[in-house]
Design a protein around this motif. Structure first.
Motif, PDB file in Angstrom:
ATOM      1  N   LEU A 168     -22.682   7.534  71.749  1.00 45.91           N
ATOM      2  CA  LEU A 168     -22.225   7.232  73.106  1.00 45.91           C
ATOM      3  C   LEU A 168     -23.680   7.231  73.974  1.00 45.91           C
ATOM      4  CD1 LEU A 168     -19.379   9.830  73.588  1.00 45.91           C
ATOM      5  CD2 LEU A 168     -18.871   7.313  73.454  1.00 45.91           C
ATOM      6  N   ASP A 169     -23.878   6.191  74.336  1.00 42.41           N
ATOM      7  CA  ASP A 169     -25.127   6.184  75.157  1.00 42.41           C
ATOM      8  C   ASP A 169     -24.836   5.598  76.510  1.00 42.41           C
ATOM      9  OD1 ASP A 169     -26.382   6.606  73.041  1.00 42.41           O
ATOM     10  OD2 ASP A 169     -27.208   4.551  72.550  1.00 42.41           O
ATOM     11  N   PHE A 170     -25.086   6.620  77.491  1.00 39.93           N
ATOM     12  CA  PHE A 170     -24.641   6.103  78.764  1.00 39.93           C
ATOM     13  C   PHE A 170     -25.870   5.958  79.562  1.00 39.93           C
ATOM     14  CE2 PHE A 170     -21.773   9.492  77.316  1.00 39.93           C
ATOM     15  CZ  PHE A 170     -20.504   9.088  77.732  1.00 39.93           C
ATOM     16  N   SER A 171     -25.646   4.971  80.590  1.00 37.49           N
ATOM     17  CA  SER A 171     -26.704   4.608  81.359  1.00 37.49           C
ATOM     18  C   SER A 171     -26.347   4.516  82.972  1.00 37.49           C
ATOM     19  CB  SER A 171     -27.331   3.189  81.098  1.00 37.49           C
ATOM     20  OG  SER A 171     -28.551   3.059  81.970  1.00 37.49           O
ATOM     21  N   PRO A 172     -27.081   5.281  83.813  1.00 42.71           N
ATOM     22  CA  PRO A 172     -28.126   6.011  83.794  1.00 42.71           C
ATOM     23  C   PRO A 172     -27.758   7.288  82.953  1.00 42.71           C
ATOM     24  CG  PRO A 172     -27.335   6.082  85.856  1.00 42.71           C
ATOM     25  CD  PRO A 172     -26.642   5.018  85.258  1.00 42.71           C
TER      26      PRO A 172
ATOM     27  N   LEU B  16     -20.629  -2.175  77.139  1.00 38.70           N
ATOM     28  CA  LEU B  16     -19.939  -2.086  78.069  1.00 38.70           C
ATOM     29  C   LEU B  16     -20.821  -2.104  79.259  1.00 38.70           C
ATOM     30  CD1 LEU B  16     -16.740   0.176  77.123  1.00 38.70           C
ATOM     31  CD2 LEU B  16     -17.211  -2.259  76.686  1.00 38.70           C
ATOM     32  N   GLY B  17     -20.202  -2.995  80.264  1.00 39.72           N
ATOM     33  CA  GLY B  17     -21.220  -2.861  81.759  1.00 39.72           C
ATOM     34  C   GLY B  17     -20.362  -2.863  83.042  1.00 39.72           C
ATOM     35  N   ARG B  18     -20.800  -3.041  84.085  1.00 41.66           N
ATOM     36  CA  ARG B  18     -19.710  -2.761  85.233  1.00 41.66           C
ATOM     37  C   ARG B  18     -18.736  -3.799  85.274  1.00 41.66           C
ATOM     38  NH1 ARG B  18     -21.835  -0.110  89.301  1.00 41.66           N
ATOM     39  NH2 ARG B  18     -23.870   0.668  89.362  1.00 41.66           N
ATOM     40  N   HIS B  19     -18.789  -4.945  84.683  1.00 39.51           N
ATOM     41  CA  HIS B  19     -17.625  -5.961  84.595  1.00 39.51           C
ATOM     42  C   HIS B  19     -16.393  -5.461  83.640  1.00 39.51           C
ATOM     43  CE1 HIS B  19     -20.489  -6.810  81.485  1.00 39.51           C
ATOM     44  NE2 HIS B  19     -19.431  -6.862  80.530  1.00 39.51           N
ATOM     45  N   ASP B  20     -16.658  -4.157  83.113  1.00 39.00           N
ATOM     46  CA  ASP B  20     -15.584  -3.724  82.194  1.00 39.00           C
ATOM     47  C   ASP B  20     -15.081  -2.488  82.954  1.00 39.00           C
ATOM     48  OD1 ASP B  20     -16.017  -5.371  79.756  1.00 39.00           O
ATOM     49  OD2 ASP B  20     -18.039  -4.437  79.808  1.00 39.00           O
ATOM     50  N   GLY B  21     -15.129  -2.467  84.255  1.00 37.66           N
ATOM     51  CA  GLY B  21     -14.680  -1.270  85.029  1.00 37.66           C
ATOM     52  C   GLY B  21     -13.316  -0.651  84.532  1.00 37.66           C
ATOM     53  N   PRO B  22     -12.272  -1.204  84.419  1.00 32.63           N
ATOM     54  CA  PRO B  22     -11.075  -0.506  83.905  1.00 32.63           C
ATOM     55  C   PRO B  22     -11.376   0.254  82.711  1.00 32.63           C
ATOM     56  CG  PRO B  22     -10.378  -2.527  84.889  1.00 32.63           C
ATOM     57  CD  PRO B  22     -11.821  -2.594  84.705  1.00 32.63           C
ATOM     58  N   LEU B  23     -11.940  -0.513  81.726  1.00 30.15           N
ATOM     59  CA  LEU B  23     -12.176   0.299  80.293  1.00 30.15           C
ATOM     60  C   LEU B  23     -13.026   1.307  80.295  1.00 30.15           C
ATOM     61  CD1 LEU B  23     -11.522   0.203  77.276  1.00 30.15           C
ATOM     62  CD2 LEU B  23     -13.148  -1.828  77.064  1.00 30.15           C
ATOM     63  N   LEU B  24     -14.112   1.221  81.074  1.00 25.60           N
ATOM     64  CA  LEU B  24     -15.172   2.083  81.223  1.00 25.60           C
ATOM     65  C   LEU B  24     -14.227   3.410  81.895  1.00 25.60           C
ATOM     66  CD1 LEU B  24     -18.145   0.611  82.626  1.00 25.60           C
ATOM     67  CD2 LEU B  24     -17.924   1.963  80.633  1.00 25.60           C
TER      68      LEU B  24
ATOM     69  N   THR C 109     -18.270   7.232  89.312  1.00 29.01           N
ATOM     70  CA  THR C 109     -18.987   6.519  90.130  1.00 29.01           C
ATOM     71  C   THR C 109     -20.218   5.989  89.885  1.00 29.01           C
ATOM     72  OG1 THR C 109     -20.016   8.819  90.892  1.00 29.01           O
ATOM     73  CG2 THR C 109     -17.764   8.019  91.987  1.00 29.01           C
ATOM     74  N   LYS C 110     -20.784   6.396  89.120  1.00 27.96           N
ATOM     75  CA  LYS C 110     -22.495   5.822  88.924  1.00 27.96           C
ATOM     76  C   LYS C 110     -22.653   5.372  87.490  1.00 27.96           C
ATOM     77  CE  LYS C 110     -24.755   8.384  92.542  1.00 27.96           C
ATOM     78  NZ  LYS C 110     -24.102   9.403  92.743  1.00 27.96           N
ATOM     79  N   LEU C 111     -21.707   5.333  86.667  1.00 31.48           N
ATOM     80  CA  LEU C 111     -22.009   4.654  85.338  1.00 31.48           C
ATOM     81  C   LEU C 111     -22.205   3.095  85.494  1.00 31.48           C
ATOM     82  CD1 LEU C 111     -22.188   5.526  82.442  1.00 31.48           C
ATOM     83  CD2 LEU C 111     -19.841   4.962  82.111  1.00 31.48           C
ATOM     84  N   GLU C 112     -23.445   2.750  84.972  1.00 33.80           N
ATOM     85  CA  GLU C 112     -23.875   1.187  84.734  1.00 33.80           C
ATOM     86  C   GLU C 112     -23.326   0.593  83.445  1.00 33.80           C
ATOM     87  OE1 GLU C 112     -27.888   1.048  86.205  1.00 33.80           O
ATOM     88  OE2 GLU C 112     -27.420   1.697  88.233  1.00 33.80           O
ATOM     89  N   SER C 113     -23.753   1.380  82.481  1.00 36.39           N
ATOM     90  CA  SER C 113     -23.461   0.635  81.103  1.00 36.39           C
ATOM     91  C   SER C 113     -23.193   1.896  79.942  1.00 36.39           C
ATOM     92  CB  SER C 113     -24.384  -0.012  80.736  1.00 36.39           C
ATOM     93  OG  SER C 113     -25.494   0.735  80.225  1.00 36.39           O
TER      94      SER C 113
END
Ligand SMILES: C[S@@+](CC[C@H](N)C(=O)[O-])C[C@H]1O[C@@H](n2cnc3c(N)ncnc32)[C@H](O)[C@@H]1O
Length: 284
Positions: A169-173, A227-235, A266-270
């Protein structure tokens, strides 16, 4: 959204399709290239995502049996598959789907797979050419994987187990509690998911070894979700699910977990979620 509901399975399906390892899919295609037809048993079939993903790799004539213990998922599978197909007709054995020149018979088998070690192999009356399982293996136990490998050897069926969580599980930031959350989540993954203590992140390695010990050739490859910002509901659903699982472990004080969850919402980018795919086949 709870557990393995049809809504959750719909939400993850596109990410799953993007993630499966091309080298494994190509090996499956090659292994079945000369066969006129294929009988497939899909374990933990959910709403039929494996059929939708793998049909294009397999021969013109396909007989799928979808095995699941959840009536809601099995009920959602046929309409989802009919919507995916170009046309469908009703045969005595079940719906016959037509897609890209393929004829695909779909049958359903409600069954609790955790009973496998007790000898209730669901396919005992028919030899499958291929047994598939997507996002199921990490729920199973070491004993189950061994019994499953034994059942596979008895039928010499090929095995395709994709999207097995591998612990990454690699979160960024990054956040200072990411490591604590990851460890607690991994501990939760190893809890009993109905099959005894779950293999969690070790599942692919354990099944690979069990099949190899019995003479199978086994290929594995990574298949992470990226996953990135375009995967909002899944994230958002993932962060929620991870936070709920971590809360159940009592490994993180509630206030720290709440702060972590709030920041991630609120702040997860990927987010990279690690998976592995496995293809095992009996050498000719
Ligand atoms: C993560 S979902 C994956 C579903 C589907 N393979 C997909 O890729 O969309 C896991 C599935 O396994 C099923 N399952 C879990 N435990 C099971 C058991 N003991 N027996 C049969 N099915 C089970 C669930 O109902 C669910 O449909």
């Amino acid at each position: 959204m709870s557990g393995f509901s049809p809504e959750w399975l719909t939400l993850r399906e596109a990410a799953d399709r993007a993630a499966r390892a091309p080298s494994i899919l190509e090996a499956v295609r090659k292994a079945h290239a000369d066969a006129p037809r294929c009988r497939i048993w899909d374990l933990g079939a959910g709403t039929g995502a494996s059929l939708r993903a793998f049909a294009e790799l397999l021969p013109i004539e396909q007989h799928w049996t979808l095995v699941d213990h959840d009536p809601a998922n099995l009920a959602a599978a046929v309409p989802a598959l009919e919507a995916w197909a170009e046309t469908s007709t009703q045969s005595d054995a079940g719906p016959m789907l037509h897609k890209d020149g393929r004829r695909i018979l779909v049958r359903q088998q409600p069954a609790d797979l955790s009973q496998l070690p007790a000898g209730t192999v669901p396919w005992e009356r028919e030899t499958p050419d291929l047994i598939t399982a997507s996002a199921l293996l990490d729920l199973t136990s070491a004993d189950w994987a061994d019994a499953f490998a034994e059942a596979c050897v008895a039928s010499r069926s090929a095995v395709l187990a994709t999207l097995t969580f591998d612990g990454r599980l690699d979160f960024s930031p990054t956040h200072e509690d990411d490591a604590a959350v990851r460890d607690a989540f991994a501990a939760h993954q190893r809890g009993d998911k109905g099959f005894g203590l779950a293999l969690g992140p070790d599942a692919t390695a354990v099944l690979a070894a069990a099949l190899q010990r019995r003479g199978y050739r086994v290929l594995t490859a990574e298949s992470p979700w990226r996953l990135g910002r375009h995967d909002g509901p899944l994230l958002a659903a993932l962060v929620e699910g991870i936070a709920e699982a971590v809360a159940e472990t009592d490994r993180l004080p509630p206030s720290r977990l709440a702060a972590w969850r709030e920041q991630r919402m609120t702040k997860l980018e990927s987010l990279i979620v690690g998976h592995e795919d496995l293809f095992g086949y009996w050498p000719d």
